[in-house]
Design a protein around this motif. Structure first.
Motif, PDB file in Angstrom:
ATOM      1  N   ALA A  10     -10.306  -2.466  -8.024  1.00 22.94           N
ATOM      2  CA  ALA A  10      -9.223  -3.031  -8.980  1.00 22.94           C
ATOM      3  C   ALA A  10     -10.079  -4.217  -9.591  1.00 22.94           C
ATOM      4  CB  ALA A  10      -8.183  -3.287  -8.848  1.00 22.94           C
TER       5      ALA A  10
ATOM      6  N   GLY B 257      -4.899  -1.110  -6.427  1.00 25.40           N
ATOM      7  CA  GLY B 257      -4.224  -1.083  -7.903  1.00 25.40           C
ATOM      8  C   GLY B 257      -4.187  -2.310  -8.284  1.00 25.40           C
ATOM      9  N   PHE B 258      -3.150  -2.812  -8.605  1.00 26.69           N
ATOM     10  CA  PHE B 258      -3.269  -4.273  -9.640  1.00 26.69           C
ATOM     11  C   PHE B 258      -1.828  -4.386 -10.551  1.00 26.69           C
ATOM     12  CE2 PHE B 258      -5.244  -1.630 -13.693  1.00 26.69           C
ATOM     13  CZ  PHE B 258      -4.085  -2.354 -14.643  1.00 26.69           C
TER      14      PHE B 258
ATOM     15  N   CYS C  67      -1.053  -0.973 -11.671  1.00 21.82           N
ATOM     16  CA  CYS C  67      -0.968   0.452 -11.894  1.00 21.82           C
ATOM     17  C   CYS C  67      -1.792   0.697 -10.774  1.00 21.82           C
ATOM     18  CB  CYS C  67      -2.109   0.773 -13.146  1.00 21.82           C
ATOM     19  SG  CYS C  67      -1.820   0.645 -14.574  1.00 21.82           S
ATOM     20  N   GLY C  68      -1.482   1.834 -10.047  1.00 23.84           N
ATOM     21  CA  GLY C  68      -2.560   1.992  -8.899  1.00 23.84           C
ATOM     22  C   GLY C  68      -2.656   3.317  -8.611  1.00 23.84           C
TER      23      GLY C  68
ATOM     24  N   LEU D  32      -8.548  -0.128 -13.552  1.00 25.26           N
ATOM     25  CA  LEU D  32      -8.912   0.268 -12.258  1.00 25.26           C
ATOM     26  C   LEU D  32      -9.107   1.804 -12.385  1.00 25.26           C
ATOM     27  CD1 LEU D  32      -7.096   1.115  -9.321  1.00 25.26           C
ATOM     28  CD2 LEU D  32      -5.087   2.494 -10.361  1.00 25.26           C
TER      29      LEU D  32
ATOM     30  N   TYR E 152      -9.796  -7.838 -12.410  1.00 15.89           N
ATOM     31  CA  TYR E 152      -8.954  -8.487 -13.426  1.00 15.89           C
ATOM     32  C   TYR E 152      -9.696  -9.399 -14.695  1.00 15.89           C
ATOM     33  CZ  TYR E 152      -5.763 -11.482 -16.557  1.00 15.89           C
ATOM     34  OH  TYR E 152      -4.868 -12.160 -17.069  1.00 15.89           O
TER      35      TYR E 152
ATOM     36  N   CYS F 249       0.363   4.298 -13.109  1.00 17.88           N
ATOM     37  CA  CYS F 249       1.179   2.616 -14.052  1.00 17.88           C
ATOM     38  C   CYS F 249       2.534   3.341 -14.257  1.00 17.88           C
ATOM     39  CB  CYS F 249       0.348   2.895 -15.409  1.00 17.88           C
ATOM     40  SG  CYS F 249      -1.354   2.850 -15.127  1.00 17.88           S
TER      41      CYS F 249
ATOM     42  N   LEU G 299      -3.655  -8.716  -8.132  1.00 15.79           N
ATOM     43  CA  LEU G 299      -5.620  -7.762  -7.514  1.00 15.79           C
ATOM     44  C   LEU G 299      -5.256  -7.186  -6.328  1.00 15.79           C
ATOM     45  CD1 LEU G 299      -8.128  -8.876  -8.700  1.00 15.79           C
ATOM     46  CD2 LEU G 299      -6.693  -7.370  -9.701  1.00 15.79           C
TER      47      LEU G 299
END
Length: 226
Positions: free
Chosen positions: A135, A197-198, A189-190, A130, A137, A180, A207
């Protein structure tokens, strides 16, 4: 029997009766969790003078750091990196949240963010990143994540990750505007202010993109006179 009832009334004891019809409410969406849950003191999770805040979940499936990056170089206390190399000093320092998983889902095709040196091979899951405005992955790599090496099916259960402090379920850490929280079997987390965030867990990830920018208001065309 009467004596027992009299004693119960005299002592003021309460009897808890299980409500078999009770259904626990579903977990909050990730960004709401990050807004509403309780913050904890980051000092208990600080890894040194650079201010990096790191934690691991109680079930040892996710480890995260609220840290900084210079370009692709992320300052992680449990992983070799080039963040402090002098040739990278010219790069801007950006606050980031970085998480690794011991077990993880594959990235969806639409979430693949790198062609891995034009090979389109080796983009693997198990890592989420992030920044203040995005964000992602997954990442390009040829081996396992550090968490997979420590707590995967054949993990050593040793090394720097084994020394991280557990973040209790439902609690939140914050650093440089990023948060987080360990919750719902994983970690969210964001950047709450940006809505970005994710959420990651061993069986799924999400995501979260920020709200779309409002389109500019239509303006009346200039009048023309013949």
């Amino acid at each position: 029997m009467l004596a027992a009832l009299f004693l119960l009334g005299a002592t003021g004891c309460a009897v808890t009766v299980e409500d078999r019809g009770y259904v626990a409410p579903p977990p909050l969406p990730p960004m709401e969790q990050l807004e509403q849950a309780a913050l904890v003191d980051p000092e208990d999770y600080s890894g040194g003078a650079d201010g990096v805040v790191s934690f691991i979940t109680a079930d040892r499936t996710v480890a995260c750091s609220l840290t900084a990056a210079r370009g692709p170089h992320i300052n992680l206390p449990y992983e070799q990196n080039s963040f402090s190399d002098s040739e990278n000093n010219k790069l801007a320092i950006v606050p980031v949240a970085h998480c690794e998983l011991a077990r993880y889902p594959k990235p969806q095709t639409e979430d693949v963010a790198d062609d891995c040196a034009a090979t389109n091979l080796g983009y693997l899951g198990g890592v989420a990143l992030l920044t203040p405005d995005a964000a992602t992955y997954g990442e390009c790599r040829s081996g396992v994540t550090q968490m997979e090496a420590a707590y995967g099916p054949r993990g050593s259960k040793a090394g720097p990750l084994a020394q991280l402090t557990v973040l209790a379920d439902g609690k939140i850490l914050e650093r440089n505007g990023l948060r987080c929280s360990a919750y719902n079997g994983g970690v969210a987390c964001g950047n709450v202010s940006a809505g970005v965030g994710f959420f990651v867990s061993p069986d799924h990830y999400e995501l979260i993109a920020g709200p779309a920018a409002n389109p500019p208001a239509a303006t009346a065309g200039a009048s023309k006179t013949p």
